[in-house]
Design a protein around this motif. Structure first.
Motif, short mmCIF file in Angstrom:
data_model
loop_
_atom_site.label_atom_id
_atom_site.label_comp_id
_atom_site.label_asym_id
_atom_site.label_seq_id
_atom_site.Cartn_x
_atom_site.Cartn_y
_atom_site.Cartn_z
N TRP A 245 0.87 -1.18 0.00
CA TRP A 245 0.00 0.00 0.00
C TRP A 245 0.90 1.22 0.00
O TRP A 245 1.59 1.48 0.98
N TYR A 246 0.90 1.94 -1.10
CA TYR A 246 1.76 3.11 -1.25
C TYR A 246 1.02 4.34 -0.74
O TYR A 246 -0.06 4.66 -1.23
N LEU A 247 1.59 4.99 0.25
CA LEU A 247 0.98 6.17 0.85
C LEU A 247 1.79 7.41 0.50
O LEU A 247 3.00 7.34 0.32
N ASP A 248 1.11 8.54 0.40
CA ASP A 248 1.75 9.78 0.01
C ASP A 248 2.41 10.45 1.22
O ASP A 248 1.74 10.71 2.23
N ASP B 158 -8.33 4.70 6.53
CA ASP B 158 -8.99 4.19 5.32
C ASP B 158 -8.22 3.00 4.74
O ASP B 158 -8.82 2.01 4.31
N THR B 159 -6.89 3.10 4.74
CA THR B 159 -6.05 2.02 4.21
C THR B 159 -6.18 0.77 5.09
O THR B 159 -6.29 -0.34 4.58
N GLU C 90 -6.54 -9.36 5.17
CA GLU C 90 -5.10 -9.45 5.36
C GLU C 90 -4.74 -8.79 6.68
O GLU C 90 -5.55 -8.06 7.26
N ASP C 91 -3.52 -9.05 7.13
CA ASP C 91 -2.99 -8.43 8.34
C ASP C 91 -1.92 -7.43 7.95
O ASP C 91 -1.21 -7.63 6.95
N ILE C 92 -1.75 -6.40 8.76
CA ILE C 92 -0.64 -5.47 8.56
C ILE C 92 0.62 -6.19 9.05
O ILE C 92 0.70 -6.58 10.21
#
Length: 137
Positions: free
Chosen positions: A43-46, A64-65, A74-76
């Motif tokens: 997950w690409y975050l700004d 939100d992500t 899924e798990d982080i």
């Protein structure tokens, strides 16, 4: 391979390197999710700071992500960020700002010609490098 090793598919590993190389000279950041120590999604975050040595993501975007990760069941596994000019070692600021000791930290260093990715478990101000394997299938 140990039953504690992290597995990163070659496609995700390559994408992490390329997408974050494109963000230089600024730090890139994001989340890696999956299950059973197998990374399934990046997950690409700004990085709202657009800084070469710090990153920040709005709390609502993170929440939100996290919801999207949960929807995928899924798990982080880790929060990642890059070090454009320094080694792939957690700084004191990285450790101080790390969100949760249950979630690992990944750092991708672009200090040298070849990027270096390192995966860490975090325990307060202490950290330990974890082994990971790149799944070439």
């Amino acid at each position: 391979m140990s039953d504690k090793d992290i597995i990163i598919p070659q496609s995700i590993y390559s994408e992490l390197i390329e997408k974050n190389r494109d963000l230089l000279p600024f730090e890139g950041c994001g989340i890696l999710s999956g299950s059973n120590r197998y990374v399934k999604t990046a997950w690409y975050l700004d990085n709202e700071l657009r800084s070469p040595n710090r990153f920040f993501v709005n709390k609502q975007i993170v929440e939100d992500t996290v919801m999207k990760i949960q929807e995928k069941q899924e798990d982080i596994l880790a929060v990642y960020h890059t070090h454009p000019n320094t080694s792939a070692i957690p700084s004191s600021l990285d450790l101080k700002n790390h969100i949760d000791n249950e979630i690992d930290m990944v750092i991708i260093s672009f200090k040298y010609k070849e990027p270096i990715l390192k995966w860490y478990s975090i325990h307060g101000v202490k950290y330990a490098e974890r082994l990971f394997l790149i799944d070439k299938l």
